[in-house]
Design an enzyme around this catalytic site. Structure first.
Site, PDB file in Angstrom:
ATOM      1  N   GLY A 157     -45.135 -13.292  -3.847  1.00 53.00           N
ATOM      2  CA  GLY A 157     -46.097 -14.337  -4.189  1.00 53.00           C
ATOM      3  C   GLY A 157     -46.242 -15.372  -3.081  1.00 53.00           C
ATOM      4  O   GLY A 157     -47.340 -15.842  -2.791  1.00 53.00           O
ATOM      5  N   ASN A 217     -45.447 -22.830 -13.502  1.00 53.84           N
ATOM      6  CA  ASN A 217     -44.139 -22.210 -13.669  1.00 53.84           C
ATOM      7  C   ASN A 217     -43.111 -23.124 -14.319  1.00 53.84           C
ATOM      8  O   ASN A 217     -42.206 -22.664 -14.975  1.00 53.84           O
ATOM      9  CB  ASN A 217     -43.617 -21.709 -12.309  1.00 53.84           C
ATOM     10  CG  ASN A 217     -43.786 -22.731 -11.203  1.00 53.84           C
ATOM     11  OD1 ASN A 217     -44.876 -23.249 -10.978  1.00 53.84           O
ATOM     12  ND2 ASN A 217     -42.705 -23.039 -10.515  1.00 53.84           N
ATOM     13  N   GLN A 272     -47.391 -16.496 -12.649  1.00 53.56           N
ATOM     14  CA  GLN A 272     -46.777 -16.696 -13.963  1.00 53.56           C
ATOM     15  C   GLN A 272     -47.648 -16.188 -15.109  1.00 53.56           C
ATOM     16  O   GLN A 272     -47.128 -15.827 -16.163  1.00 53.56           O
ATOM     17  CB  GLN A 272     -46.472 -18.191 -14.188  1.00 53.56           C
ATOM     18  CG  GLN A 272     -45.378 -18.734 -13.295  1.00 53.56           C
ATOM     19  CD  GLN A 272     -43.991 -18.187 -13.616  1.00 53.56           C
ATOM     20  OE1 GLN A 272     -43.729 -17.676 -14.705  1.00 53.56           O
ATOM     21  NE2 GLN A 272     -43.089 -18.270 -12.657  1.00 53.56           N
ATOM     22  N   GLY A 316     -44.268  -9.247  -7.847  1.00 46.66           N
ATOM     23  CA  GLY A 316     -43.627  -8.164  -8.597  1.00 46.66           C
ATOM     24  C   GLY A 316     -42.480  -8.616  -9.479  1.00 46.66           C
ATOM     25  O   GLY A 316     -42.358  -8.184 -10.627  1.00 46.66           O
ATOM     26  N   CYS A 359     -31.936 -31.067  -8.470  1.00 48.59           N
ATOM     27  CA  CYS A 359     -30.634 -31.589  -8.052  1.00 48.59           C
ATOM     28  C   CYS A 359     -29.698 -30.492  -7.593  1.00 48.59           C
ATOM     29  O   CYS A 359     -28.942 -30.667  -6.654  1.00 48.59           O
ATOM     30  CB  CYS A 359     -29.975 -32.335  -9.203  1.00 48.59           C
ATOM     31  SG  CYS A 359     -30.840 -33.849  -9.612  1.00 48.59           S
TER      32      CYS A 359
END
Ligand SMILES: *Cc1c(COP(=O)(O)O)cnc(C)c1O
Length: 409
Positions: A72, A152, A180, A201, A327
């Site tokens: 992607g 996403n 997505q 994929g 984080c």
């Protein structure tokens, strides 16, 4: 230990049918280079073209509109860069949104340093771009609009069809990242009115390292990233990832064939999860759109707790989830998506994303609901971040310096 995977937006397991098809091209006589003219090459070429047909059919495209990529990220870079440099003489303005995947956002930002002007559109509290905002941002210099199909991090589905109509009416090239959405909601390039569309994929029960870019026939796009051989009709240099391409074909075919049944199943599980989390745990909010969201996607903020503490506690109980806070990757910045939605910095730190897959069961949700409330209770009891506490500013955190508040103490 019981292990439950709730992180399907990060990656998915490979379907057995996909793994099997892929393995055939790692064995025996199937190692030919698809560019070669001899028998070894020809038989592999045929399989690659069949895979291309499968991907094309799954999104309503023609096979020669599909280019295989390494994933992607490459497809997003290739789409945006290729449109920008091909249309430089027509204009230099690119429109995107603040909640894009970094493969899009950072590519657009990089072009911003190379003489292009960029508009990064805000989103509403659900993470949705407004079509009116897109329309207002368009100038006679606009050459590209790139807005993702579904987000996403929070699962929100964007008004792509409406943006597609606008782009077409203004003669602007339109790219969408459908990594997505594909396999979870219908994705048809003509229905959506897009010129370029990105697939990956490993988000559709295929392997990592393979993706595809749809490029509408006649679109003003040309290859600008790789210099090399004439593979993929001069659109993507480099010897084809044959096993990956075979796998991508089968994964796309199965994603489209099973779409209705699997989406309905996932939606049932997701609704149960959202209902139970929001009813049984206090100070929790669903993030993203309540209705216009991916059928497998649940994301929340839990006030007064750190996302990463929840993740670690869940992991100790065998549950894999992810946090919108970056984080864990060594940055103190919370998710750019949650901040763009106007979620306060200290609340954004307490985000958790649970993304379901076809192997999950209602019992997985029951187990989660057994484990999660005590974790939340324990972390809140330990947390200095109860309602009375002032949020201290962390001097290491860039966002703290801006907002003056932080949940990290
Ligand atoms: C995962 C993802 C990508 C990147 O795909 P890769 O194949 O991992 O490079 C791009 N966009 C979205 C929306 C994603 O979720």
């Amino acid at each position: 230990m019981r292990r439950i995977y709730f992180d399907h937006s990060a990656t998915t397991p490979v379907r057995p049918e996909v793994a099997e098809a892929m393995c055939e091209y790692l064995k025996g006589d199937s190692y030919g280079n698809p560019t070669s003219l001899h028998w070894f090459g020809r038989q592999v070429r045929k399989a690659v073209e069949e895979a291309r047909e499968k991907v094309a059919r799954a999104i309503g495209a023609s096979p020669n509109e599909i280019v295989f990529t390494s994933g992607g990220t490459e497809a997003d870079n290739m789409a945006i860069h290729g449109v920008a440099y091909t249309n430089k003489n027509r204009g230099n303005h690119i429109i995107t949104s603040a909640v894009e995947h970094h493969a899009v956002l950072n590519t657009v930002k990089a072009l911003g340093k190379e003489g292009f002007t960029t508009t990064i559109l805000p989103v509403d509290k659900y993470g949705m771009v407004s079509v009116d905002d897109v329309a207002a941002a368009v100038t006679d210099k606009t050459i590209l609009i790139t807005i993702m199909h579904a987000n996403n991090e929070v699962g929100t589905i964007m008004p792509i069809k409406e943006i597609g109509e606008l782009a077409r009416s203004r003669g602007i090239i339109f790219h969408t990242d459908a990594v997505q959405s594909f396999g979870k909601i219908p994705v048809d390039v003509n229905e959506l009115g897009v010129d370029l569309l990105t697939l990956s994929g490993h988000k559709i029960y295929g392997p990592k390292g393979i993706g595809a870019l749809y490029i509408r026939k006649g679109a003003r796009w040309r290859q600008t990233l790789f210099h090399g051989g004439a593979q993929e009709r001069l659109r993507r240099a480099g010897t084809e990832n044959v096993p990956g391409i075979i796998a991508m074909g089968v994964a796309a075919e199965l994603a489209a064939a099973n779409l209705e049944r699997e989406s309905a199943y996932l939606k049932g599980l997701r609704d149960k999860l959202i209902k139970e989390v929001t009813e049984r745990i206090s100070h929790v909010k669903l993030t993203g759109h309540p209705v216009r969201r991916l059928p497998n996607h649940a994301s929340f903020t839990f006030e007064f707790i750190e996302g990463e503490s929840m993740l670690l506690s869940l992991d100790m109980k065998g549950i894999a989830a992810s946090s919108g806070s970056a984080c864990t990757s060594g940055s103190l910045e919370p998710s750019h998506v949650l901040l763009a939605m106007g979620i306060p910095h200290e609340v954004a730190h307490g985000s958790i994303r649970l993304t379901l897959g076809i192997d999950n069961t209602p019992e997985d949700i029951d187990y989660f609901m057994e484990v999660m409330p005590p974790i939340v209770e324990r972390l809140r009891a330990m947390s200095p971040l109860d309602q009375e506490t002032e949020f201290a500013v962390n001097s290491d955190c860039a966002a703290c310096k801006v907002s003056g508040t932080c949940s990290r103490v």
